[in-house]
Write a protein that holds these residues in place. Structure first.
Motif, PDB file in Angstrom:
ATOM      1  N   SER A 111     -30.331  30.717  22.213  1.00  0.00           N
ATOM      2  CA  SER A 111     -31.570  31.007  22.696  1.00  0.00           C
ATOM      3  C   SER A 111     -32.251  30.392  23.815  1.00  0.00           C
ATOM      4  N   SER A 112     -31.813  29.436  24.413  1.00  0.00           N
ATOM      5  CA  SER A 112     -32.287  28.671  25.687  1.00  0.00           C
ATOM      6  C   SER A 112     -31.267  29.386  26.812  1.00  0.00           C
ATOM      7  N   LEU A 113     -30.259  29.954  26.358  1.00  0.00           N
ATOM      8  CA  LEU A 113     -29.382  30.403  27.357  1.00  0.00           C
ATOM      9  C   LEU A 113     -29.381  31.987  27.355  1.00  0.00           C
ATOM     10  N   SER A 114     -29.776  32.795  26.439  1.00  0.00           N
ATOM     11  CA  SER A 114     -29.635  34.294  26.197  1.00  0.00           C
ATOM     12  C   SER A 114     -30.983  34.952  26.392  1.00  0.00           C
ATOM     13  N   GLY A 115     -31.904  34.669  25.612  1.00  0.00           N
ATOM     14  CA  GLY A 115     -32.988  35.533  25.821  1.00  0.00           C
ATOM     15  C   GLY A 115     -32.753  36.551  24.784  1.00  0.00           C
ATOM     16  N   SER A 116     -31.973  36.985  24.334  1.00  0.00           N
ATOM     17  CA  SER A 116     -31.674  38.197  23.430  1.00  0.00           C
ATOM     18  C   SER A 116     -31.487  37.764  22.178  1.00  0.00           C
ATOM     19  N   THR A 117     -32.464  38.306  21.279  1.00  0.00           N
ATOM     20  CA  THR A 117     -32.651  38.080  19.813  1.00  0.00           C
ATOM     21  C   THR A 117     -31.350  38.862  19.024  1.00  0.00           C
ATOM     22  N   ILE A 118     -31.110  39.991  19.524  1.00  0.00           N
ATOM     23  CA  ILE A 118     -29.893  40.693  18.695  1.00  0.00           C
ATOM     24  C   ILE A 118     -28.507  39.930  19.102  1.00  0.00           C
ATOM     25  N   ALA A 119     -28.484  39.690  20.270  1.00  0.00           N
ATOM     26  CA  ALA A 119     -27.258  38.971  20.725  1.00  0.00           C
ATOM     27  C   ALA A 119     -26.859  37.575  19.853  1.00  0.00           C
ATOM     28  N   ASN A 120     -28.155  36.782  19.793  1.00  0.00           N
ATOM     29  CA  ASN A 120     -28.373  35.722  19.038  1.00  0.00           C
ATOM     30  C   ASN A 120     -27.739  36.047  17.645  1.00  0.00           C
ATOM     31  N   THR A 121     -28.471  36.579  16.932  1.00  0.00           N
ATOM     32  CA  THR A 121     -27.999  37.002  15.571  1.00  0.00           C
ATOM     33  C   THR A 121     -27.001  37.602  15.354  1.00  0.00           C
ATOM     34  N   ALA A 122     -26.277  38.522  16.225  1.00  0.00           N
ATOM     35  CA  ALA A 122     -24.979  39.134  16.017  1.00  0.00           C
ATOM     36  C   ALA A 122     -23.951  37.952  16.286  1.00  0.00           C
ATOM     37  N   MET A 123     -24.207  37.114  17.132  1.00  0.00           N
ATOM     38  CA  MET A 123     -23.029  36.052  17.192  1.00  0.00           C
ATOM     39  C   MET A 123     -22.953  35.120  16.310  1.00  0.00           C
ATOM     40  N   LEU A 124     -24.192  34.726  15.811  1.00  0.00           N
ATOM     41  CA  LEU A 124     -24.246  33.619  14.554  1.00  0.00           C
ATOM     42  C   LEU A 124     -23.957  34.159  13.226  1.00  0.00           C
ATOM     43  N   GLY A 125     -24.217  35.571  13.076  1.00  0.00           N
ATOM     44  CA  GLY A 125     -23.584  36.352  11.884  1.00  0.00           C
ATOM     45  C   GLY A 125     -22.412  36.370  11.762  1.00  0.00           C
ATOM     46  N   SER A 126     -21.484  36.839  12.943  1.00  0.00           N
ATOM     47  CA  SER A 126     -20.393  37.142  12.995  1.00  0.00           C
ATOM     48  C   SER A 126     -19.420  35.929  12.856  1.00  0.00           C
ATOM     49  N   THR A 127     -19.903  34.800  13.360  1.00  0.00           N
ATOM     50  CA  THR A 127     -19.007  33.378  13.476  1.00  0.00           C
ATOM     51  C   THR A 127     -19.208  32.738  12.272  1.00  0.00           C
ATOM     52  N   LEU A 128     -20.601  32.510  12.062  1.00  0.00           N
ATOM     53  CA  LEU A 128     -20.909  31.549  10.952  1.00  0.00           C
ATOM     54  C   LEU A 128     -21.088  31.955   9.242  1.00  0.00           C
ATOM     55  N   LEU A 129     -21.555  33.355   8.975  1.00  0.00           N
ATOM     56  CA  LEU A 129     -21.836  33.722   8.034  1.00  0.00           C
ATOM     57  C   LEU A 129     -20.508  33.741   6.981  1.00  0.00           C
ATOM     58  N   PRO A 130     -19.361  34.306   7.803  1.00  0.00           N
ATOM     59  CA  PRO A 130     -18.126  34.351   6.868  1.00  0.00           C
ATOM     60  C   PRO A 130     -17.708  33.088   6.382  1.00  0.00           C
ATOM     61  N   GLU A 131     -17.853  31.904   7.368  1.00  0.00           N
ATOM     62  CA  GLU A 131     -17.521  30.665   7.002  1.00  0.00           C
ATOM     63  C   GLU A 131     -18.405  30.257   5.772  1.00  0.00           C
ATOM     64  N   MET A 132     -19.696  30.348   5.886  1.00  0.00           N
ATOM     65  CA  MET A 132     -20.569  30.098   4.714  1.00  0.00           C
ATOM     66  C   MET A 132     -20.163  30.410   3.476  1.00  0.00           C
ATOM     67  N   TYR A 133     -19.903  31.881   3.398  1.00  0.00           N
ATOM     68  CA  TYR A 133     -19.434  32.442   2.526  1.00  0.00           C
ATOM     69  C   TYR A 133     -18.396  32.002   1.636  1.00  0.00           C
ATOM     70  N   ARG A 134     -17.446  31.595   2.499  1.00  0.00           N
ATOM     71  CA  ARG A 134     -16.026  31.047   2.120  1.00  0.00           C
ATOM     72  C   ARG A 134     -16.246  29.594   1.546  1.00  0.00           C
ATOM     73  N   ARG A 135     -17.443  28.995   2.088  1.00  0.00           N
ATOM     74  CA  ARG A 135     -17.640  27.450   1.372  1.00  0.00           C
ATOM     75  C   ARG A 135     -18.353  27.507   0.452  1.00  0.00           C
ATOM     76  N   GLY A 136     -18.797  28.902  -0.231  1.00  0.00           N
ATOM     77  CA  GLY A 136     -19.629  28.614  -1.424  1.00  0.00           C
ATOM     78  C   GLY A 136     -21.094  28.758  -1.131  1.00  0.00           C
ATOM     79  N   TYR A 137     -21.512  29.094   0.133  1.00  0.00           N
ATOM     80  CA  TYR A 137     -23.061  28.832   0.361  1.00  0.00           C
ATOM     81  C   TYR A 137     -23.612  30.292  -0.378  1.00  0.00           C
ATOM     82  N   GLN A 138     -24.983  30.183  -0.803  1.00  0.00           N
ATOM     83  CA  GLN A 138     -25.585  31.274  -1.621  1.00  0.00           C
ATOM     84  C   GLN A 138     -26.467  31.875  -0.407  1.00  0.00           C
TER      85      GLN A 138
END
Length: 438
Positions: A111-138
């Motif tokens: 956030s301190s580097l981009s200023g874009s909410t959509i880019a922030n959410t899209a990047m985190l969602g695409s990189t972290l969310l699949p790993e969270m689900y693979r690790r059993g996160y609810q």
């Protein structure tokens, strides 16, 4: 025509055109042209409207917008921000909800580097969310942090939306940019505390897993290599404004140059990624200038027809407490956020709210930060919160919108708690802007 009839005519025309599917910006231009002809003297009024729009687009104060957008696009398309998030992942050890905390920390950094909410959410969602689900996160503890921290990009400099709000509302942009820093950090800290407490109370939400043995050097070196140098860009942007060494435009230029230099030093800057970043910057900048032209001319029609003055007089004449007026305006924003995007909300409400804010004697910078906070919350409010659909696209197909909304709801509550805190203690917002004036 009475002021309330003018207001009903203009707002009603906007609503009808948007319901017919006309893009918001063009709906504003259509209403502005009719309003200028009716209320500003026919063809002469339309000519004046065009001149005012050109003057608004040529304002020097708008230069930080393309520069801030360029910063984020370079960081996103070169992959430098992704490296920083990987480094944060290595640093955070065995704590409850580790990957959720990585989302908060990494999202705050990005956030301190981009200023874009959509880019922030899209990047985190695409990189972290699949790993969270693979690790059993609810979903309850995996989706919420990503959506919540995505909205921080609206608050932490470089926030293009803050510059847009300052330009439309004639609020000092430098004060608005730095005034949102402390509230954003408080919000991120609350997210961390909530995640840790909830995962301790219910470990099944985020099952622990073996992250492998890493030496302290293997964990700490990537942080110093990929995170601290990027954080220095944020320090340059904010520090130059607070220290009085640079205007917002100059600090944005420094940030853009530093982003290019960082991407080049990390050997991630390619001609292809640079062209994509420039193309996206140009696209968003042109769209923003159209928005500003439409909003500024709309404000001028309201002022010329005395609709905004009439509304302010009615509010003051009602003898309501300033706190009640303030809360009422924020409640209207929350309601609109359930059905409209943030830019449309700003274009409609700023010309109406700012005269009222000034009439009740409330600080405009403090109100601007409160407005940014509520706009951030509305990004995640159903049924049309934009970030809900962004994360839906990044989540596995089995994820339902009900799960997403349920996961995000506690974080909305935390954000509203910070809004209440800022209303009670406006000095949290005004401390850093006060340093600029010294």
């Amino acid at each position: 025509m009475e002021w309330y009839e003018v207001l009903a005519f203009l707002i009603g025309g906007l609503v009808v055109l948007m319901m017919l599917g006309l893009p918001v910006v063009f709906a504003f231009f259509a209403v502005n042209l009719v309003g200028a002809y009716v209320f500003m003297g026919g063809a002469n009024g339309v000519e004046q409207l065009v001149r005012n729009a050109m003057d608004a687009a040529q304002s020097f104060a708008l230069l930080p917008i393309p520069l801030f957008i360029l910063m984020g696009e370079i960081m996103f398309h070169t992959g430098v921000a992704g490296q920083a998030i990987d480094a944060v992942d290595r640093l955070i050890a065995r704590v409850p909800g580790r990957l959720s905390l990585v989302a908060v920390a990494g999202g705050t950094i990005f956030s301190s580097l981009s200023g874009s909410t959509i880019a922030n959410t899209a990047m985190l969602g695409s990189t972290l969310l699949p790993e969270m689900y693979r690790r059993g996160y609810q979903p309850a503890i995996s989706i919420g942090p990503i959506v919540a921290v995505g909205g921080l990009a609206m608050l932490i400099p470089p926030s293009a939306l803050a510059v847009l709000l300052g330009s439309i509302a004639q609020i000092p942009i430098s004060g608005l940019l730095v005034g949102a820093v402390i509230p954003a950090l408080i919000l991120a800290a609350l997210f961390v505390v909530y995640i840790v407490i909830r995962c301790r109370l219910n470990p099944a939400l985020a099952p622990p897993y073996d992250i492998g043995d890493m030496t302290w050097r293997e964990r700490i070196v990537p942080f110093f290599k990929y995170v601290l140098p990027l954080m220095s860009i944020f320090v340059v942007v904010v520090g130059s404004i607070v220290g009085g060494f640079a205007t917002p435009t100059e600090s944005a230029a420094l940030g853009a140059m530093a982003s290019l230099a960082a991407a080049a030093l990390y050997r991630r800057l390619t001609w292809a990624s640079f062209l994509v970043a420039m193309r996206q910057t140009l696209r968003f900048t042109v769209m923003t200038l159209f928005i500003i032209c439409g909003s500024v001319t709309f404000s001028q029609i309201l002022a010329f027809s005395e609709a905004s003055t009439g509304l302010a007089e009615v509010v003051i004449g009602a003898d309501l407490a300033p706190l009640a007026v303030l809360v009422g305006m924020l409640a209207v924003l929350m309601l609109l956020g359930c059905f409209m995007d943030q830019v449309s909300m700003m274009m409609i409400t700023v010309p109406l709210f700012l005269p009222v804010v000034e009439a009740i004697g409330y600080d405009t910078i403090a109100f601007g930060v409160l407005m940014l906070m509520v706009l951030e919350v509305s990004l995640a409010t159903p049924p049309f919160g934009l970030l809900l659909f962004v994360i839906r696209g990044a989540a596995p197909p089995s994820t339902t919108m009900q799960q997403i909304i349920g996961s995000v709801a506690p974080f909305i509550g935390l954000a509203l708690a910070v809004v209440a805190l800022l209303i009670a203690f406006p000095e949290l917002t005004l401390f850093l802007p006060g340093l600029i004036d010294r």
